[in-house]
Design an enzyme around this catalytic site. Structure first.
Site, PDB file in Angstrom:
ATOM      1  N   VAL A  70     -42.891 -59.903  40.064  1.00 42.95           N
ATOM      2  CA  VAL A  70     -42.870 -59.055  38.863  1.00 42.95           C
ATOM      3  C   VAL A  70     -44.226 -58.369  38.739  1.00 42.95           C
ATOM      4  O   VAL A  70     -45.262 -58.973  39.028  1.00 42.95           O
ATOM      5  CB  VAL A  70     -42.601 -59.881  37.581  1.00 42.95           C
ATOM      6  N   ASP A  71     -44.207 -57.122  38.290  1.00 45.87           N
ATOM      7  CA  ASP A  71     -45.444 -56.421  37.986  1.00 45.87           C
ATOM      8  C   ASP A  71     -45.236 -55.630  36.708  1.00 45.87           C
ATOM      9  O   ASP A  71     -44.242 -54.916  36.569  1.00 45.87           O
ATOM     10  CB  ASP A  71     -45.839 -55.472  39.120  1.00 45.87           C
ATOM     11  N   THR A  72     -46.161 -55.767  35.777  1.00 44.50           N
ATOM     12  CA  THR A  72     -46.080 -55.074  34.486  1.00 44.50           C
ATOM     13  C   THR A  72     -47.279 -54.160  34.331  1.00 44.50           C
ATOM     14  O   THR A  72     -48.422 -54.576  34.565  1.00 44.50           O
ATOM     15  CB  THR A  72     -46.030 -56.097  33.338  1.00 44.50           C
ATOM     16  N   GLY A 107     -41.677 -53.870  36.979  1.00 44.55           N
ATOM     17  CA  GLY A 107     -40.870 -53.907  38.181  1.00 44.55           C
ATOM     18  C   GLY A 107     -40.527 -55.357  38.458  1.00 44.55           C
ATOM     19  O   GLY A 107     -41.358 -56.250  38.276  1.00 44.55           O
TER      20      GLY A 107
END
Length: 192
Positions: A70-72, A107
Site C-alpha cells: 500500500v502507498d498513500t 494505491g
C-alpha cells in the site's frame, strides 16, 4: 485465501486497521525506491506494486502467503505531498493545505501465490480548516506529522485540522478497506 497475509509496510496505521478487522497478518516491510514525481494516481499505484513485488520475491514470502503493498499520498493542485522531512517542511505542507481541499490517494497491490499483481486506487477528498500560525506551530510541535503523507494524522491530533471529508476515512488513515476487499473478497472469511 492462503494465510498469513504479509504486509509490506511499517505503517502502524495499516497494522491497526488490519487488526481492527481481525485479519491475521505479519509485518514484513519492503524497502524499495519509491516514485515521488509523475501522475499522482500512477505514483501511488506503482509504489504499492513495487512494495508488494519486492516482498513477493523475497524469501519471507513463504509458500501460500498473500502479499499486500500500500502507498498513500496527498495531492494538491497536481503536486504530490509525501512525508515531510522535518517540522519546518511539515509546517510548510500544512500551510499549503490550510483552508483548501486536497485528495488522498492510496494505491493497493496484492500478489497471491503464483498470481499476477492486482491493483486498486482509492481516492478521498479532505477539506482543511483555515489554519492560523498558532495552530500550524502547535501541530508541527506535536511531532505527529512524522512519517505521515501530507504531514498529518487524521486519526490523531490532526483531526483538529480537518473540516470535512468525502470518501473513505480509513483511506486517509492509510488503508482503504473497500479497495482491499475488492481485491481480496475472501479475506474477511479468514478474520478472527
Amino acid at each position: 485465501m492462503p494465510l498469513p497475509l504479509l504486509l509490506a509496510s511499517r505503517s502502524p496505521q495499516r497494522r491497526a486497521i488490519l487488526t481492527q478487522l481481525g485479519i491475521p497478518f505479519e509485518v514484513c516491510p519492503a524497502d524499495v525506491e519509491e516514485l515521488t514525481d509523475g501522475d499522482p494516481s500512477t505514483v501511488a499505484v506503482e509504489n504499492a506494486r513495487r512494495k508488494a513485488l519486492a516482498l513477493a520475491g523475497d524469501a519471507r514470502a513463504r509458500t501460500g502467503a498473500v502479499v499486500l503493498g500500500v502507498d498513500t499520498i496527498v495531492v494538491l493542485d497536481g503536486a504530490v505531498f509525501g512525508k515531510p522531512a522535518d517540522a519546518a517542511d511539515a509546517r510548510a505542507t500544512l500551510s499549503a493545505l490550510a483552508g483548501r481541499s486536497h485528495t488522498v490517494l492510496s494505491g493497493v497491490c496484492v500478489v497471491e501465490p503464483g498470481g499476477e499483481p492486482r491493483t486498486a486506487l482509492a481516492s478521498t477528498h479532505v477539506h482543511f480548516r483555515a489554519l492560523d500560525a498558532a495552530t500550524l506551530d502547535w501541530y508541527a510541535g506535536t511531532g505527529e506529522w512524522e512519517g505521515r503523507a501530507g504531514g498529518y494524522a487524521i486519526q490523531g491530533r490532526g483531526a483538529a485540522l480537518v473540516d470535512a471529508i468525502e470518501g473513505d476515512y480509513l483511506n486517509v488513515v492509510g488503508l482503504p478497506v473497500p479497495a482491499l476487499l475488492d481485491l481480496l473478497p475472501a479475506i474477511l472469511q479468514e478474520a478472527r
